[in-house]
Design an enzyme around this catalytic site. Structure first.
Site, PDB file in Angstrom:
ATOM      1  N   HIS A 104      14.527 -12.666 -17.755  1.00 55.39           N
ATOM      2  CA  HIS A 104      14.607 -13.768 -16.795  1.00 55.39           C
ATOM      3  C   HIS A 104      15.791 -14.681 -17.152  1.00 55.39           C
ATOM      4  O   HIS A 104      15.741 -15.898 -17.007  1.00 55.39           O
ATOM      5  CB  HIS A 104      13.292 -14.557 -16.804  1.00 55.39           C
ATOM      6  CG  HIS A 104      12.848 -15.034 -15.445  1.00 55.39           C
ATOM      7  ND1 HIS A 104      11.853 -14.436 -14.721  1.00 55.39           N
ATOM      8  CD2 HIS A 104      13.259 -16.081 -14.683  1.00 55.39           C
ATOM      9  CE1 HIS A 104      11.656 -15.091 -13.580  1.00 55.39           C
ATOM     10  NE2 HIS A 104      12.501 -16.086 -13.533  1.00 55.39           N
ATOM     11  N   ARG A 109      11.596 -25.478 -20.062  1.00 54.95           N
ATOM     12  CA  ARG A 109      13.048 -25.712 -19.926  1.00 54.95           C
ATOM     13  C   ARG A 109      13.348 -27.180 -20.142  1.00 54.95           C
ATOM     14  O   ARG A 109      12.982 -28.034 -19.329  1.00 54.95           O
ATOM     15  CB  ARG A 109      13.524 -25.255 -18.553  1.00 54.95           C
ATOM     16  CG  ARG A 109      13.359 -23.778 -18.401  1.00 54.95           C
ATOM     17  CD  ARG A 109      13.741 -23.262 -17.045  1.00 54.95           C
ATOM     18  NE  ARG A 109      12.978 -22.047 -16.792  1.00 54.95           N
ATOM     19  CZ  ARG A 109      12.473 -21.687 -15.624  1.00 54.95           C
ATOM     20  NH1 ARG A 109      12.685 -22.440 -14.558  1.00 54.95           N
ATOM     21  NH2 ARG A 109      11.782 -20.585 -15.511  1.00 54.95           N
TER      22      ARG A 109
HETATM   23  C1  LIG Z   1      18.008 -20.633 -10.746  1.00 58.61           C
HETATM   24  C2  LIG Z   1      17.297 -19.346 -10.986  1.00 58.61           C
HETATM   25  C3  LIG Z   1      16.191 -19.028 -10.204  1.00 58.61           C
HETATM   26  C4  LIG Z   1      15.509 -17.827 -10.414  1.00 58.61           C
HETATM   27  N1  LIG Z   1      14.461 -17.503  -9.604  1.00 58.61           N
HETATM   28  C5  LIG Z   1      13.851 -16.299  -9.741  1.00 58.61           C
HETATM   29  C6  LIG Z   1      12.838 -15.909  -8.828  1.00 58.61           C
HETATM   30  O1  LIG Z   1      12.493 -16.632  -7.894  1.00 58.61           O
HETATM   31  N2  LIG Z   1      12.253 -14.697  -9.026  1.00 58.61           N
HETATM   32  C7  LIG Z   1      12.619 -13.854 -10.054  1.00 58.61           C
HETATM   33  O2  LIG Z   1      12.058 -12.748 -10.201  1.00 58.61           O
HETATM   34  N3  LIG Z   1      13.606 -14.200 -10.918  1.00 58.61           N
HETATM   35  C8  LIG Z   1      14.235 -15.389 -10.768  1.00 58.61           C
HETATM   36  N4  LIG Z   1      15.259 -15.715 -11.615  1.00 58.61           N
HETATM   37  C9  LIG Z   1      15.704 -14.750 -12.645  1.00 58.61           C
HETATM   38  C10 LIG Z   1      16.783 -13.800 -12.115  1.00 58.61           C
HETATM   39  O3  LIG Z   1      16.261 -12.901 -11.175  1.00 58.61           O
HETATM   40  C11 LIG Z   1      17.421 -12.970 -13.239  1.00 58.61           C
HETATM   41  O4  LIG Z   1      16.397 -12.285 -13.945  1.00 58.61           O
HETATM   42  C12 LIG Z   1      18.269 -13.778 -14.224  1.00 58.61           C
HETATM   43  O5  LIG Z   1      18.941 -14.838 -13.599  1.00 58.61           O
HETATM   44  C13 LIG Z   1      19.283 -12.858 -14.879  1.00 58.61           C
HETATM   45  O6  LIG Z   1      20.004 -13.526 -15.862  1.00 58.61           O
HETATM   46  P1  LIG Z   1      21.493 -14.101 -15.662  1.00 58.61           P
HETATM   47  O7  LIG Z   1      21.337 -15.369 -14.897  1.00 58.61           O
HETATM   48  O8  LIG Z   1      21.961 -14.291 -17.058  1.00 58.61           O
HETATM   49  O9  LIG Z   1      22.300 -13.063 -14.915  1.00 58.61           O
HETATM   50  C14 LIG Z   1      15.933 -16.927 -11.433  1.00 58.61           C
HETATM   51  C15 LIG Z   1      17.069 -17.249 -12.195  1.00 58.61           C
HETATM   52  C16 LIG Z   1      17.744 -18.439 -11.979  1.00 58.61           C
HETATM   53  C17 LIG Z   1      18.972 -18.735 -12.795  1.00 58.61           C
END
Ligand SMILES: Cc1cc2nc3c(=O)[nH]c(=O)nc-3n(C[C@H](O)[C@H](O)[C@H](O)COP(=O)(O)O)c2cc1C
Length: 366
Positions: free
Chosen positions: A256, A173
């Site tokens: 993700h 990132r």
């Molecule tokens: C700041 C941030 C932290 C995240 N942390 C995790 C996490 O700890 N575990 C996980 O499975 N996914 C994590 N994700 C992914 C989210 O669960 C999800 O798949 C994703 O945000 C979906 O996309 P969107 O933000 O466009 O709705 C994270 C996403 C963001 C933006």
């Protein structure tokens, strides 16, 4: 600069919300939340690919209303839209995950709680005792850790376990590099396990599994104490097949949010292929790029049963604490409800059975 906002917010749409939230928080922390991997192609494709399919209006369905409610994990929810598990709540808001679960309760939805939550699991659960939540595991090579985390989650009242398989290494990132941002945040549930053990934070991080097999899923099921196990981060039909055959109770289609592999297809593009492979053997949860009620509608019509939202929830948290989180759900539910009426679909089962119009072929889907 941590937010301590708590109160009603006005939302025009979730895109304007992102801009408003960015003005309220440090650039580094905001970039960490908002950014994606490398050229952010997948981040953008996740949102834009919803435009490849269209919803055909139908004002002759004779509706007298539309009902967005569903039942999931034994809980009645206001709509099929839930909160994706996310680290970082504590980088953004003083009340962190506790405000988010309170907002989830007010909105009639459920919350995913990350391994890297900023608050102890039992305290998150206690902040809103009647709100259902599930626990997301970043699996370690140390089974002592996996067992500790799952036992803690079960004890605190989690309704399911979600095993994330698409983040064995963090995505590249660049916003973090541009902003000289070193993601470092207290993760008390992880710290508790390592307390008293002579292991540094980076050694603990290095224990995380980087890749997974069917045996890992079987193992997590064997220690889940009867809770359902969903596998999150599925983008390939073959991976869905491996997970279902290993006994996964649900498939979570996700890229993700474009934070891991850049240039991969959008999750919405892969969803119908995965749904075909899964063939209703287990439920499908979907996330990545949901910013509109119409996106929710299209994902349901393309094979998803439950839809999760990530970043916009954190933007609501920054701007209005628990009320801000609720407002994000009110907005999405309002947009979904409006879309359902205009499309002539009276409930979520009818939405799921909808055939969309495919812009590329100019045909209604078969
Ligand atoms: C700041 C941030 C932290 C995240 N942390 C995790 C996490 O700890 N575990 C996980 O499975 N996914 C994590 N994700 C992914 C989210 O669960 C999800 O798949 C994703 O945000 C979906 O996309 P969107 O933000 O466009 O709705 C994270 C996403 C963001 C933006």
């Amino acid at each position: 600069m941590l937010s301590n906002a708590e109160g009603l917010i006005k939302i025009i749409n979730l895109e304007t919300l992102e801009k408003e939230a960015s003005d309220k928080i440090d650039r580094g922390a905001f970039g960490y939340v908002q950014g994606g991997a490398e050229d952010e192609l997948t981040l953008r494709a996740n949102i834009e690919s919803f435009n490849k399919k269209q919803i055909i209006p139908n004002g002759l369905a004779g509706l007298d209303g539309a009902d967005t409610k569903v039942t999931f994990l034994g809980a009645e929810l206001a709509s099929p839209i839930i909160i994706a598990p996310m680290a970082a709540h504590g980088l953004l808001h003083e009340v962190a995950d506790k405000a988010t679960i309170t907002g989830a309760g007010k909105a009639g939805t459920m919350m995913g709680v990350s391994t890297y939550a900023s608050v102890m699991l039992d305290q998150i659960a206690a902040a809103s005792p009647n709100t259902p939540w599930f626990f997301q595991l970043y699996m370690s090579r140390d089974n002592g850790f996996n067992e500790h985390m799952i036992s803690k989650a079960v004890k605190a009242g989690a309704k399911a376990i979600v095993l994330t398989i698409d983040a064995g290494v963090p995505g590249n990132r660049e916003s973090d590099k541009k902003n000289n941002y070193n993601y470092s945040m207290a993760t008390p549930n992880v710290a508790e396990y390592y307390e008293g053990k002579s292991i540094t934070h980076s050694e603990a991080r290095a224990m995380r599994k980087i890749s997974f097999t069917a045996e890992d899923i079987q193992y997590i099921k064997s220690i889940s104490q009867g809770l359902l196990v969903f596998v999150k981060g599925i983008q390939a039909p073959e991976a869905a097949e491996i997970a279902v055959q290993a006994g996964a109770d649900g498939i979570w289609v996700s890229s993700h949010g474009g934070r891991q592999m850049d240039g991969s297809p959008s999750s919405f593009d892969m969803l119908p292929l995965i749904a075909k492979q899964v063939n209703k053997r287990v439920p499908i949860i979907f996330d990545s790029g949901i910013r509109r009620g119409s996106h929710v509608f299209k994902a349901l019509a393309s094979g998803a049963d439950i839809i999760a939202v990530g970043r916009p929830v954190l933007y609501g948290l920054i701007l209005g604490g628990s009320e801000g989180v609720k407002a994000v759900f009110d907005q999405l539910n309002y947009e979904l409800h409006t879309t359902m009426i205009l499309a002539g679909k009276k409930n979520i089962d009818e939405v799921k059975a909808t055939k969309l119009f495919d812009v590329a072929t100019q045909q209604i889907e078969k």
